[in-house]
Design an enzyme around this catalytic site. Structure first.
Site, PDB file in Angstrom:
ATOM      1  N   LYS A 116       0.836  -1.206   0.000  1.00 29.42           N
ATOM      2  CA  LYS A 116       0.000   0.000   0.000  1.00 29.42           C
ATOM      3  C   LYS A 116       0.873   1.259   0.000  1.00 29.42           C
ATOM      4  CE  LYS A 116      -1.466   2.375   3.401  1.00 29.42           C
ATOM      5  NZ  LYS A 116      -2.061   2.855   4.655  1.00 29.42           N
ATOM      6  N   ASP A 134      -5.883   0.864   0.329  1.00 29.15           N
ATOM      7  CA  ASP A 134      -5.896   1.087   1.777  1.00 29.15           C
ATOM      8  C   ASP A 134      -7.224   0.554   2.314  1.00 29.15           C
ATOM      9  OD1 ASP A 134      -7.789   2.862   0.959  1.00 29.15           O
ATOM     10  OD2 ASP A 134      -6.935   4.599   1.969  1.00 29.15           O
TER      11      ASP A 134
END
Ligand code: SF4
Length: 203
Positions: A116, A134
Protein backbone atom coordinates in the site's frame (compact mmCIF):
# COMPACT_ATOMS: atom_id res chain seq x y z
CA UNK A 1 -19.99 -1.85 -17.32
CA UNK A 2 -20.85 -1.68 -13.61
CA UNK A 3 -17.25 -0.91 -12.59
CA UNK A 4 -16.98 1.75 -15.28
CA UNK A 5 -20.19 3.33 -14.00
CA UNK A 6 -18.89 3.33 -10.40
CA UNK A 7 -15.60 5.02 -11.40
CA UNK A 8 -17.41 7.54 -13.55
CA UNK A 9 -19.79 8.47 -10.71
CA UNK A 10 -16.85 8.87 -8.32
CA UNK A 11 -15.14 11.20 -10.79
CA UNK A 12 -18.37 13.16 -11.13
CA UNK A 13 -18.59 13.47 -7.34
CA UNK A 14 -14.94 14.46 -6.89
CA UNK A 15 -13.90 16.12 -10.18
CA UNK A 16 -10.70 17.47 -8.65
CA UNK A 17 -9.75 14.12 -7.10
CA UNK A 18 -7.30 14.06 -4.23
CA UNK A 19 -5.88 17.41 -5.33
CA UNK A 20 -4.51 18.62 -1.98
CA UNK A 21 -2.05 15.77 -1.51
CA UNK A 22 1.66 16.60 -1.38
CA UNK A 23 3.22 14.68 -4.28
CA UNK A 24 6.84 14.76 -3.16
CA UNK A 25 7.89 11.05 -3.02
CA UNK A 26 9.76 11.37 0.31
CA UNK A 27 6.88 13.27 1.93
CA UNK A 28 4.45 10.64 0.61
CA UNK A 29 6.63 7.82 1.89
CA UNK A 30 6.87 9.21 5.41
CA UNK A 31 3.22 10.29 5.58
CA UNK A 32 2.04 6.84 4.49
CA UNK A 33 4.21 5.19 7.14
CA UNK A 34 2.64 7.56 9.70
CA UNK A 35 -0.86 6.75 8.41
CA UNK A 36 -0.62 3.05 9.22
CA UNK A 37 -3.35 2.26 11.79
CA UNK A 38 -4.03 5.97 12.21
CA UNK A 39 -6.94 8.15 11.10
CA UNK A 40 -6.40 10.60 8.22
CA UNK A 41 -7.36 13.60 10.36
CA UNK A 42 -4.48 12.76 12.71
CA UNK A 43 -1.95 11.75 10.04
CA UNK A 44 -2.16 14.93 7.95
CA UNK A 45 -1.34 17.52 10.66
CA UNK A 46 1.24 15.20 12.23
CA UNK A 47 3.10 14.85 8.92
CA UNK A 48 3.03 18.62 8.45
CA UNK A 49 4.39 19.13 11.97
CA UNK A 50 7.20 16.61 11.44
CA UNK A 51 8.25 18.16 8.12
CA UNK A 52 8.15 21.66 9.55
CA UNK A 53 11.05 20.62 11.80
CA UNK A 54 12.86 18.01 9.69
CA UNK A 55 12.28 19.04 6.09
CA UNK A 56 14.76 16.89 4.17
CA UNK A 57 15.94 13.27 3.95
CA UNK A 58 19.28 14.31 5.44
CA UNK A 59 17.69 16.07 8.41
CA UNK A 60 15.38 13.13 9.06
CA UNK A 61 18.30 10.67 8.84
CA UNK A 62 20.27 12.63 11.41
CA UNK A 63 17.34 13.24 13.76
CA UNK A 64 17.17 11.98 17.28
CA UNK A 65 14.49 9.27 17.78
CA UNK A 66 13.11 11.01 20.87
CA UNK A 67 12.69 14.30 19.01
CA UNK A 68 10.71 12.54 16.27
CA UNK A 69 8.65 10.65 18.86
CA UNK A 70 7.69 13.93 20.47
CA UNK A 71 6.52 15.36 17.12
CA UNK A 72 4.52 12.31 16.05
CA UNK A 73 3.16 11.10 19.38
CA UNK A 74 -0.47 11.50 18.21
CA UNK A 75 -0.19 8.61 15.74
CA UNK A 76 -0.48 4.95 16.65
CA UNK A 77 2.76 3.04 17.39
CA UNK A 78 4.71 6.31 17.35
CA UNK A 79 7.85 4.89 18.93
CA UNK A 80 8.18 2.15 16.30
CA UNK A 81 7.34 4.61 13.53
CA UNK A 82 9.91 7.16 14.76
CA UNK A 83 12.68 4.59 14.44
CA UNK A 84 11.35 3.44 11.06
CA UNK A 85 11.36 7.00 9.75
CA UNK A 86 15.00 7.39 10.76
CA UNK A 87 15.95 3.98 9.30
CA UNK A 88 14.14 4.66 6.02
CA UNK A 89 15.78 8.08 5.72
CA UNK A 90 19.25 6.63 6.36
CA UNK A 91 18.74 3.90 3.74
CA UNK A 92 17.36 6.36 1.16
CA UNK A 93 20.38 8.58 1.80
CA UNK A 94 22.99 5.80 1.83
CA UNK A 95 21.67 3.50 -0.92
CA UNK A 96 19.76 5.83 -3.22
CA UNK A 97 21.65 9.12 -2.94
CA UNK A 98 18.79 10.76 -1.04
CA UNK A 99 16.25 10.07 -3.81
CA UNK A 100 13.28 7.80 -3.11
CA UNK A 101 13.41 4.83 -5.51
CA UNK A 102 10.63 4.56 -8.11
CA UNK A 103 10.22 0.79 -8.22
CA UNK A 104 8.05 -1.56 -6.18
CA UNK A 105 10.93 -3.99 -5.57
CA UNK A 106 13.21 -1.30 -4.13
CA UNK A 107 10.48 0.33 -2.04
CA UNK A 108 9.53 -3.01 -0.49
CA UNK A 109 13.09 -3.35 0.82
CA UNK A 110 12.56 -0.34 3.11
CA UNK A 111 11.53 -1.13 6.71
CA UNK A 112 7.79 -0.93 7.35
CA UNK A 113 6.96 -0.43 3.68
CA UNK A 114 4.32 -2.75 2.25
CA UNK A 115 2.47 -2.71 -1.05
CA UNK A 116 0.00 0.00 0.00
CA UNK A 117 2.74 2.44 1.00
CA UNK A 118 4.81 1.61 -2.07
CA UNK A 119 1.81 2.07 -4.37
CA UNK A 120 0.95 5.44 -2.80
CA UNK A 121 4.49 6.61 -3.55
CA UNK A 122 4.48 5.16 -7.08
CA UNK A 123 0.99 6.43 -7.94
CA UNK A 124 0.98 9.91 -6.41
CA UNK A 125 4.71 10.60 -6.45
CA UNK A 126 5.75 9.05 -9.76
CA UNK A 127 2.39 8.95 -11.59
CA UNK A 128 2.72 5.24 -12.31
CA UNK A 129 -0.32 3.12 -13.13
CA UNK A 130 -0.88 1.37 -9.79
CA UNK A 131 -3.80 0.85 -7.42
CA UNK A 132 -2.99 1.70 -3.81
CA UNK A 133 -5.36 -0.35 -1.67
CA UNK A 134 -5.90 1.09 1.78
CA UNK A 135 -8.72 0.34 4.20
CA UNK A 136 -11.21 2.55 2.27
CA UNK A 137 -10.45 0.99 -1.12
CA UNK A 138 -10.64 -2.54 0.32
CA UNK A 139 -13.93 -1.92 2.15
CA UNK A 140 -15.74 -0.02 -0.60
CA UNK A 141 -14.66 -2.40 -3.37
CA UNK A 142 -16.08 -5.34 -1.45
CA UNK A 143 -19.19 -3.53 -0.22
CA UNK A 144 -20.01 -2.49 -3.77
CA UNK A 145 -19.28 -5.94 -5.16
CA UNK A 146 -16.42 -4.81 -7.42
CA UNK A 147 -14.35 -7.62 -5.91
CA UNK A 148 -14.82 -10.38 -3.39
CA UNK A 149 -11.60 -10.54 -1.41
CA UNK A 150 -10.26 -10.99 2.08
CA UNK A 151 -7.14 -8.82 2.14
CA UNK A 152 -5.89 -5.64 0.46
CA UNK A 153 -3.23 -7.39 -1.66
CA UNK A 154 -5.88 -9.62 -3.16
CA UNK A 155 -8.11 -6.58 -3.72
CA UNK A 156 -5.29 -4.87 -5.62
CA UNK A 157 -4.94 -7.84 -7.98
CA UNK A 158 -8.69 -8.20 -8.54
CA UNK A 159 -9.22 -4.47 -9.10
CA UNK A 160 -6.47 -4.49 -11.71
CA UNK A 161 -8.57 -7.02 -13.65
CA UNK A 162 -11.79 -4.98 -13.65
CA UNK A 163 -10.75 -1.29 -13.59
CA UNK A 164 -9.44 0.38 -16.78
CA UNK A 165 -5.70 0.91 -16.50
CA UNK A 166 -6.07 4.64 -17.13
CA UNK A 167 -8.11 4.89 -13.90
CA UNK A 168 -5.80 2.85 -11.64
CA UNK A 169 -3.95 5.74 -10.04
CA UNK A 170 -7.18 7.70 -9.41
CA UNK A 171 -8.96 4.89 -7.54
CA UNK A 172 -7.21 5.45 -4.22
CA UNK A 173 -7.89 9.18 -3.98
CA UNK A 174 -11.50 8.87 -5.13
CA UNK A 175 -12.32 6.05 -2.72
CA UNK A 176 -10.51 7.72 0.20
CA UNK A 177 -12.71 10.82 -0.24
CA UNK A 178 -15.81 8.67 -0.76
CA UNK A 179 -14.96 6.49 2.26
CA UNK A 180 -14.34 9.46 4.54
CA UNK A 181 -17.51 11.29 3.56
CA UNK A 182 -20.16 8.85 2.30
CA UNK A 183 -19.38 5.13 2.36
CA UNK A 184 -17.96 5.34 5.86
CA UNK A 185 -16.75 2.25 7.74
CA UNK A 186 -19.58 2.60 10.26
CA UNK A 187 -22.85 4.28 9.31
CA UNK A 188 -22.51 4.59 5.51
CA UNK A 189 -24.81 7.34 4.21
CA UNK A 190 -26.70 5.10 1.76
CA UNK A 191 -29.77 7.34 1.72
CA UNK A 192 -27.83 10.25 0.21
CA UNK A 193 -25.35 8.24 -1.87
CA UNK A 194 -25.02 8.62 -5.64
CA UNK A 195 -24.45 4.85 -5.90
CA UNK A 196 -27.69 3.98 -4.07
CA UNK A 197 -29.51 2.70 -7.19
CA UNK A 198 -26.71 0.36 -8.28
CA UNK A 199 -24.94 -0.69 -5.05
CA UNK A 200 -25.61 -4.20 -3.72
CA UNK A 201 -24.49 -3.03 -0.21
CA UNK A 202 -22.72 -6.25 0.61
CA UNK A 203 -22.13 -6.62 4.39
S1 SF4 B 1 -25.11 2.83 -1.22
FE1 SF4 B 1 -24.25 2.68 0.85
S2 SF4 B 1 -22.89 0.88 0.80
FE2 SF4 B 1 -23.31 1.49 -1.31
S3 SF4 B 1 -21.64 2.86 -1.88
FE3 SF4 B 1 -23.29 4.14 -1.13
S4 SF4 B 1 -22.86 4.45 1.04
FE4 SF4 B 1 -21.63 2.69 0.35
Amino acid sequence: MYVKDVVSRLKQLYPEGYFHINRDPFYLLISTVLSQRTRDDVTIPTTQKLFSVFGTVQEMAEADAEEIQELIKNVGFYRVKAQRIIDISRIVLRDYGGVVPDSMDELLKLPGVGRKTANCVLGYGFEQDVIAVDTHVHRISNRMGLVKTYDPDETEKELEKVVSRQDWKDINGLMVLFGQNVCRPVGPKCGECIMEDICPKIR
